[in-house]
Design an enzyme around this catalytic site. Structure first.
Site, mmCIF file in Angstrom:
data_model
loop_
_atom_site.group_PDB
_atom_site.id
_atom_site.type_symbol
_atom_site.label_atom_id
_atom_site.label_comp_id
_atom_site.label_asym_id
_atom_site.label_seq_id
_atom_site.Cartn_x
_atom_site.Cartn_y
_atom_site.Cartn_z
ATOM 1 N N CYS A 47 0.795 -1.240 0.000
ATOM 2 C CA CYS A 47 0.000 0.000 0.000
ATOM 3 C C CYS A 47 0.827 1.289 0.000
ATOM 4 C CB CYS A 47 -0.973 0.022 1.173
ATOM 5 S SG CYS A 47 -1.383 -1.545 1.906
ATOM 6 N N GLN A 73 0.997 -11.086 -3.669
ATOM 7 C CA GLN A 73 -0.423 -10.722 -3.690
ATOM 8 C C GLN A 73 -0.806 -10.155 -5.049
ATOM 9 O OE1 GLN A 73 -0.279 -7.961 -0.258
ATOM 10 N NE2 GLN A 73 -1.953 -9.194 0.591
ATOM 11 N N ASP A 98 -2.362 -7.598 -5.762
ATOM 12 C CA ASP A 98 -2.760 -6.433 -4.979
ATOM 13 C C ASP A 98 -3.189 -5.297 -5.898
ATOM 14 O OD1 ASP A 98 -3.176 -5.265 -2.581
ATOM 15 O OD2 ASP A 98 -1.080 -5.053 -2.027
ATOM 16 N N HIS A 154 -4.893 -1.038 -5.609
ATOM 17 C CA HIS A 154 -5.426 0.061 -4.814
ATOM 18 C C HIS A 154 -6.133 1.026 -5.756
ATOM 19 C CE1 HIS A 154 -2.297 -1.606 -2.194
ATOM 20 N NE2 HIS A 154 -3.154 -1.309 -1.248
ATOM 21 N N LYS A 188 -15.261 -3.584 5.209
ATOM 22 C CA LYS A 188 -14.715 -4.448 4.169
ATOM 23 C C LYS A 188 -15.657 -5.605 3.867
ATOM 24 C CE LYS A 188 -12.115 -7.615 7.153
ATOM 25 N NZ LYS A 188 -10.874 -8.411 7.290
#
Length: 597
Positions: free
Chosen positions: A294, A341, A343, A345, A426
């Site tokens: 992140c 991951q 991942d 964002h 979430k």
């Protein structure tokens, strides 16, 4: 359309009471066998219970049989479970010869932990439960009498080592695992599932199919992907990356380490330090292996002034992260120390948030369904009124957006009231596999914290700076964990499009090798992953070995097939479609690949 479910909590169920009571009954039986033994904790767990003991010798399978038989006798005695609230001093007197209980009593008195050593937010009462000649430190609940447990629906499963309080510096105890159900039929079904799960164990199949290994010289929890496992992972990632591009994601790449100041700003050093590896000194500065991606994506966002016209920005990375996990919890691919991951964002304006949630969830389902995962259950975690970052109205909007997205996607879900982390609500999406087991895969997580900590902004239509919303999401989650789930779901028999070897040519005799190689080349030219089994073994042995390797297609070739330009098809499930032309076989293979069979 599914609605939110307020299902009964496990802790409130009759099964929980049965299992909690069975744990006490088991402890009684063990202490009768070892009068000087010491008892620690014995809680119900998912599908069963356990109890930890400090005993003068290791337990044997024969011991478990005797303990189980004694449990049945106690159950048939129909003894009542009697609760009594007592003082800490009274408890210390009762358990004066039980050092582990005395430590728990100190924690109860201080108000920090419960009788199983779990943290508490408020000081509990101290109580005991007694049945027959056994007394335990316990707040319940239990069945009313031992006779309410079906003696034919209990089973002791195994013994494992467990450090007291999970601390490797504390004594190693013997943990007996057991299970208990309402009926013998439920027990038998559960035992069947356990046996089937053993056959599907990804660690065993990973070795049998030569997919991956974990080498102590490399390090615990660090995965070495072998060519066949690497091929499956490559195919999975390749498909996902192509789909991400189609759905408006931009690929980014970030380092494996970062300065400690970055992790101070993000809050990881404060909240997550125990799960991070020690810092390394580089030119008098501290650097740490990243546990998450992140902060790096945030710094890419902050690298320039952003306009409202640019949003949403969807950054995706197959980023490898490193988290310190205790050796006792490492488990094949499912719990590792280094993992990758899928991942992403998403940085968006508040007015874009509902659409972004909706499209993210639909994209998630689209990806998972391609892997043959079609049965899901979701959990929606909501705000803890005592612990949250951001504005209440933003939380309410975000939570409602998550809720509506689940309902539009027709996914059953449970509400986890107050279960969200402090930084945002979430969705956790769990896949239900071929054995009915739930696996945590996808997460869609709001974050009202990091945009504030990093002072993220975009210039709005009014020319003024505004704070963007930030959404963390992982679809497959950890690639290592996903691969473990995939192996167990399919028992190693992957769909044709994912199989590392899709077809093997099996020549009946050496004189058929040239034709086998010719066929292999033609199939490879059409994109199929093919091998030729040229070993001097009998045909039936080659077929059996190919079936054990879970190869979808076995193409047997002999005199007749070579003369007619055909192959004799056999399938890994034992079916024998017989001779067919190469075009007919390729048509069948392409259909299986397209349909995900």
């Amino acid at each position: 359309m599914p609605q939110e479910k307020q299902k009964e909590r496990y802790e409130d169920s009759w099964l929980y009471r049965i299992r909690h009571s069975a744990a006490h009954i088991m402890a009684q039986a063990v202490l009768e066998m070892f009068p000087n033994g010491k008892i620690a904790i014995g809680p119900p767990i998912e599908d069963g219970f356990y109890y930890d003991f400090d005993l003068p010798r290791p337990l044997t399978p024969e011991d478990l049989e005797k303990i189980e038989q004694r449990m049945r006798e106690i159950i048939k005695g129909d003894y009542p479970f009697v609760k009594k609230v007592i003082t800490a001093d009274e408890a210390r007197q009762i358990f004066r010869d039980q050092p582990y209980k005395l430590e728990l009593i100190d924690g109860l008195e201080a108000g920090g932990i419960d009788e199983d050593g779990n943290p508490l937010t408020e000081k509990p009462e101290i109580s005991i439960y007694a049945h027959d000649k056994f007394v335990d430190l316990c707040r319940g609940p239990h069945v009313e009498r031992t006779g309410q447990i079906n003696p034919d629906a209990i089973k002791l499963l195994n013994v494992a080592g467990a450090y007291w309080r999970g601390d490797e510096r504390r004594p190693m105890l013997q943990r007996i695992y057991g299970t208990a159900w309402e009926t013998p039929e439920q027990l038998q079904h559960y035992l069947w599932k356990l046996e089937e799960a053993k056959k599907r164990d990804h660690r065993k199949l990973g070795k049998d199919l030569d997919l991956f290994s974990i080498n102590p010289e490399v390090g615990a929890g660090l995965i070495l992907w072998h060519p066949k496992g690497g091929m499956i992972r490559h195919l999975a990632e390749q498909y996902c990356k192509e789909e991400h591009l189609k759905h408006g994601y931009v690929p980014v790449y970030t380092p494996h380490i970062g300065r400690s100041t970055l992790w101070e700003t993000s809050g990881h050093l404060h909240w997550y330090r125990e799960n991070m590896y020690p810092a390394m000194q580089v030119e008098n500065e501290e650097y740490l292996l990243k546990p998450m991606n992140c902060p790096f994506h945030i710094m890419i966002y902050k690298s320039q002034i952003r306009s409202y016209r640019e949003l949403p920005i969807r950054m995706a990375e197959w980023g490898t992260v490193y988290r310190y996990e205790r050796s006792g919890v490492l488990h094949g691919l499912l719990r590792v120390r280094g993992f990758t991951q899928d991942d992403a964002h998403i940085f968006c304006r508040p007015d874009q948030m509902p659409q972004e949630i909706d499209s993210t969830l639909q994209f998630c389902l689209h990806i998972l369904r391609r892997f043959g995962m079609t049965n899901f259950h979701a959990y929606l975690s909501t705000r803890d009124p005592q612990k949250f970052a951001g504005r209440v109205e933003d939380w309410e909007k975000a939570t409602e957006a998550l809720r509506q997205a689940l309902e539009r996607a027709s996914i059953d879900y449970d509400i986890d009231e107050g279960g969200a982390a402090f930084y945002g609500p979430k969705i956790d999406l769990k896949m239900i596999d071929a054995l009915g087991r739930e696996w945590q895969l996808s997460t869609i997580q709001f974050d009202f914290n990091l945009p504030e900590r990093f002072e993220l902004e975009y210039i709005g239509e009014d020319g003024q700076p505004h704070r963007p919303f930030m959404i963390h999401r992982a679809l497959l989650g950890s690639m290592e964990r996903f691969m473990g789930v995939l192996i167990e779901h399919y028992a190693g028999a992957f769909p044709v499009w994912l199989a590392p070897v899709q077809a093997v040519l099996i020549p009946i005799a050496d004189r058929h090798l040239d034709y086998a190689y010719q066929v292999a080349e033609k199939l490879r030219a059409q994109g199929l992953r093919v091998e030729v089994d040229e070993r001097p073994e009998r045909m039936n042995a080659k077929i059996r070995d190919a079936q054990l390797q879970k190869i979808p297609y076995m193409l047997v070739v002999g005199d007749k097939e070579a003369a007619e330009g055909k192959v004799a098809l056999r399938l890994r499930n034992g079916e024998n479609p017989g001779p067919m032309s190469l075009d007919a076989f390729m048509a069948r293979a392409q259909e299986d690949i397209t349909e995900g069979r």
